[in-house]
Scaffold this active site. Structure first.
Site, PDB file in Angstrom:
ATOM      1  N   CYS A 194      51.841  45.708  35.981  1.00  0.00           N
ATOM      2  CA  CYS A 194      52.647  44.658  36.619  1.00  0.00           C
ATOM      3  C   CYS A 194      53.895  44.306  35.832  1.00  0.00           C
ATOM      4  O   CYS A 194      54.779  43.618  36.351  1.00  0.00           O
ATOM      5  CB  CYS A 194      51.790  43.425  36.861  1.00  0.00           C
ATOM      6  SG  CYS A 194      50.473  43.761  38.036  1.00  0.00           S
ATOM      7  N   HIS A 216      56.576  37.743  38.303  1.00  0.00           N
ATOM      8  CA  HIS A 216      55.664  38.703  38.910  1.00  0.00           C
ATOM      9  C   HIS A 216      54.705  37.929  39.819  1.00  0.00           C
ATOM     10  O   HIS A 216      54.226  36.860  39.453  1.00  0.00           O
ATOM     11  CB  HIS A 216      54.882  39.449  37.826  1.00  0.00           C
ATOM     12  CG  HIS A 216      53.753  40.259  38.387  1.00  0.00           C
ATOM     13  ND1 HIS A 216      53.947  41.210  39.378  1.00  0.00           N
ATOM     14  CD2 HIS A 216      52.418  40.242  38.132  1.00  0.00           C
ATOM     15  CE1 HIS A 216      52.781  41.745  39.681  1.00  0.00           C
ATOM     16  NE2 HIS A 216      51.837  41.168  38.960  1.00  0.00           N
ATOM     17  N   ASN A 262      50.002  40.987  45.609  1.00  0.00           N
ATOM     18  CA  ASN A 262      50.445  41.569  44.342  1.00  0.00           C
ATOM     19  C   ASN A 262      50.807  43.036  44.588  1.00  0.00           C
ATOM     20  O   ASN A 262      49.937  43.858  44.845  1.00  0.00           O
ATOM     21  CB  ASN A 262      49.328  41.451  43.294  1.00  0.00           C
ATOM     22  CG  ASN A 262      49.743  41.989  41.931  1.00  0.00           C
ATOM     23  OD1 ASN A 262      50.761  42.656  41.800  1.00  0.00           O
ATOM     24  ND2 ASN A 262      48.934  41.699  40.925  1.00  0.00           N
TER      25      ASN A 262
HETATM   26  N1  ACO Z   1      36.298  35.364  48.313  1.00  0.00           N
HETATM   27  C1  ACO Z   1      35.365  34.439  48.025  1.00  0.00           C
HETATM   28  N2  ACO Z   1      34.840  34.309  46.788  1.00  0.00           N
HETATM   29  C2  ACO Z   1      35.271  35.143  45.828  1.00  0.00           C
HETATM   30  C3  ACO Z   1      36.229  36.130  46.085  1.00  0.00           C
HETATM   31  C4  ACO Z   1      36.744  36.229  47.384  1.00  0.00           C
HETATM   32  N3  ACO Z   1      37.671  37.130  47.714  1.00  0.00           N
HETATM   33  N4  ACO Z   1      36.469  36.784  44.935  1.00  0.00           N
HETATM   34  C5  ACO Z   1      35.688  36.248  43.989  1.00  0.00           C
HETATM   35  N5  ACO Z   1      34.948  35.249  44.540  1.00  0.00           N
HETATM   36  C6  ACO Z   1      33.964  34.421  43.899  1.00  0.00           C
HETATM   37  C7  ACO Z   1      33.474  35.012  42.613  1.00  0.00           C
HETATM   38  O1  ACO Z   1      32.421  35.918  42.869  1.00  0.00           O
HETATM   39  C8  ACO Z   1      32.999  33.783  41.871  1.00  0.00           C
HETATM   40  O2  ACO Z   1      31.711  33.437  42.320  1.00  0.00           O
HETATM   41  P1  ACO Z   1      30.584  33.004  41.267  1.00  0.00           P
HETATM   42  O3  ACO Z   1      31.130  31.776  40.591  1.00  0.00           O
HETATM   43  O4  ACO Z   1      29.410  32.772  42.131  1.00  0.00           O
HETATM   44  O5  ACO Z   1      30.450  34.174  40.334  1.00  0.00           O
HETATM   45  C9  ACO Z   1      33.959  32.685  42.337  1.00  0.00           C
HETATM   46  O6  ACO Z   1      34.567  33.164  43.552  1.00  0.00           O
HETATM   47  C10 ACO Z   1      35.059  32.349  41.345  1.00  0.00           C
HETATM   48  O7  ACO Z   1      35.587  33.570  40.868  1.00  0.00           O
HETATM   49  P2  ACO Z   1      36.699  33.580  39.778  1.00  0.00           P
HETATM   50  O8  ACO Z   1      36.916  34.965  39.295  1.00  0.00           O
HETATM   51  O9  ACO Z   1      36.462  32.506  38.787  1.00  0.00           O
HETATM   52  O10 ACO Z   1      37.962  33.118  40.638  1.00  0.00           O
HETATM   53  P3  ACO Z   1      39.336  32.720  40.077  1.00  0.00           P
HETATM   54  O11 ACO Z   1      39.652  31.327  40.418  1.00  0.00           O
HETATM   55  O12 ACO Z   1      39.534  33.142  38.646  1.00  0.00           O
HETATM   56  O13 ACO Z   1      40.313  33.646  40.966  1.00  0.00           O
HETATM   57  C11 ACO Z   1      41.522  35.695  40.715  1.00  0.00           C
HETATM   58  C12 ACO Z   1      40.164  35.040  40.915  1.00  0.00           C
HETATM   59  C13 ACO Z   1      42.399  35.331  41.892  1.00  0.00           C
HETATM   60  C14 ACO Z   1      41.375  37.207  40.641  1.00  0.00           C
HETATM   61  C15 ACO Z   1      42.160  35.159  39.406  1.00  0.00           C
HETATM   62  O14 ACO Z   1      41.215  35.237  38.373  1.00  0.00           O
HETATM   63  C16 ACO Z   1      43.415  35.874  38.984  1.00  0.00           C
HETATM   64  O15 ACO Z   1      44.449  35.743  39.600  1.00  0.00           O
HETATM   65  N6  ACO Z   1      43.390  36.599  37.855  1.00  0.00           N
HETATM   66  C17 ACO Z   1      44.596  37.189  37.245  1.00  0.00           C
HETATM   67  C18 ACO Z   1      45.153  38.329  38.044  1.00  0.00           C
HETATM   68  C19 ACO Z   1      46.342  38.924  37.327  1.00  0.00           C
HETATM   69  O16 ACO Z   1      47.278  38.236  36.925  1.00  0.00           O
HETATM   70  N7  ACO Z   1      46.329  40.217  37.097  1.00  0.00           N
HETATM   71  C20 ACO Z   1      47.389  40.843  36.317  1.00  0.00           C
HETATM   72  C21 ACO Z   1      48.290  41.621  37.136  1.00  0.00           C
HETATM   73  S1  ACO Z   1      47.505  42.898  38.059  1.00  0.00           S
HETATM   74  C22 ACO Z   1      47.973  44.432  37.299  1.00  0.00           C
HETATM   75  O17 ACO Z   1      48.469  44.491  36.212  1.00  0.00           O
HETATM   76  C23 ACO Z   1      47.634  45.694  38.064  1.00  0.00           C
END
Ligand code: ACO
Length: 335
Positions: free
Chosen positions: A118, A259, A289
């Site tokens: 990214c 980003h 993304n």
């Molecule tokens: N729908 C419903 N529930 C979901 C989903 C979904 N699509 N996805 C995950 N959940 C659940 C999980 O299983 C978890 O359940 P649990 O508590 O029973 O285990 C709960 O929701 C919370 O999950 P989290 O991972 O804590 O959710 P979070 O608020 O962190 O959001 C996300 C997840 C959006 C992926 C976030 O962590 C994020 O944005 N991370 C950073 C992404 C990023 O910046 N990546 C870098 C760039 S990408 C690259 O370089 C290719």
């Protein structure tokens, strides 16, 4: 190739993008995995994303370049260098840049792919700017193109809601006007983050095999929570630091160009910079993304909507797999 002594400043002189037609909205994702529009919107800010149905990353890149060439007198055969920022090259080799070079008819250009997930567009933009600043090259195409749908597991709700396909390109040229152009960059890598965000197979570590396919190792793996924490800090800190290093206050900055991985990460970055929401470029709601394409596509859309003007100071910022992260400070040079 001609060497010149005088150091030049690189500036963006044309932009272009390609948006695939097919829309994948949250409602459709609700029908294939256990998720909801409400969860996706509140956790990420993504409403829909685009899918490239027929073609690869190079095809999207070519369409973005064709769009760019409609807006400039520069011809493909005048291009010196092509840098394709991507995490989804058509093939491991040859470089996607070679495929683009041939398809657009950039007959005298050399080029290469740049892999920094990214953050790749920022790394590529700085690389392109340095090539111009050296005085050696005059026309560098920097392309961010990613067909993320080719490495997304559409049975994994943790990742399939996040990513989309998009391509965008900018042309860098030298300028004598010291008031515009790419002015500063702060770029970083930290390989200790490799386990939190990766595609495990397909490279020399785990060549493709029945086993790697069965284990779904050709898809994106992400520990979202771990990445989220470091991304918030990494992107916010570097954006703040580049402002401080250049004596910029929030009033001096026309736009943060972040980003587009997660609206919450973007909000935290803007807050740390003291920038109001109106000064933050956003297209994550429509595209998700799109990895290397997020920042140039924001620039293209906001420029074409008349929202950026010549002389505007922009802070570009990103965080991604590696880990990789950074920020670039530039002053917009297009009328
Ligand atoms: N729908 C419903 N529930 C979901 C989903 C979904 N699509 N996805 C995950 N959940 C659940 C999980 O299983 C978890 O359940 P649990 O508590 O029973 O285990 C709960 O929701 C919370 O999950 P989290 O991972 O804590 O959710 P979070 O608020 O962190 O959001 C996300 C997840 C959006 C992926 C976030 O962590 C994020 O944005 N991370 C950073 C992404 C990023 O910046 N990546 C870098 C760039 S990408 C690259 O370089 C290719």
């Amino acid at each position: 190739m001609q060497f010149q002594n005088k150091k030049k400043v690189a500036t963006i002189t044309a932009v272009g993008m390609y948006v695939p037609e097919k829309i994948l909205d949250n409602k459709y994702l609700e029908s294939i995995v256990d998720t909801s529009d409400e969860w996706i919107m509140t956790r990420t800010g993504i409403r829909e994303r685009r899918i490239m149905e027929n073609g690869a990353t190079s095809d999207m890149a070519v369409k973005a370049c064709e769009d760019l060439f409609k807006t400039t007198s520069v011809k493909p055969e005048e291009i010196d260098v092509i840098i394709v920022a991507t995490v989804t090259p058509d093939m491991l080799f040859p470089a996607t840049a070679c495929l683009v070079q041939e398809k657009i008819g950039a007959t005298k250009a050399w080029g290469f792919d740049l892999s920094a997930a990214c953050s790749a567009f920022l790394f590529a933009l700085q690389t392109g700017a340095s090539l111009i600043e050296s005085g050696t090259y005059k026309k560098v195409l920097v392309i961010g193109s990613d067909k993320m749908s080719s490495i997304v597991d559409y049975t994994d709700r943790n990742t399939c809601i996040l990513f989309g396909d998009l391509a965008s390109a900018v042309l860098l040229e030298p300028t004598e006007n010291q008031n515009i152009g790419i002015k500063d960059s702060m770029l970083f890598s930290d390989g200790s983050g490799k386990d939190a965000l990766q595609m495990k197979a397909g490279g020399s570590l785990n060549p493709a095999s029945h086993e790697t396919i069965d284990k779904k190792w050709h898809y994106i793996y992400q520990d979202g929570k771990a990445v989220f924490k470091v991304a918030v800090k990494g992107m916010a800190d570097v954006s703040y630091e580049i402002m401080k290093r250049n004596n910029l206050t929030s009033d001096d900055v026309a736009y943060l160009v972040p980003h587009q991985a997660n609206l919450r990460i973007i909000d935290a970055t803007a807050e740390r910079m003291g920038i109001s929401k109106e000064k933050v470029m956003i297209n994550i709601d429509r595209y998700g993304n799109t990895t290397a394409a997020t920042i140039p596509s924001c620039l293209t859309e906001y420029y074409r909507d008349g929202k950026i003007k010549k002389g505007d100071n922009l802070i570009l910022a990103a965080f991604g797999a590696g880990y990789t992260w950074g920020a670039i400070y530039l002053t917009w040079g297009l009328d």
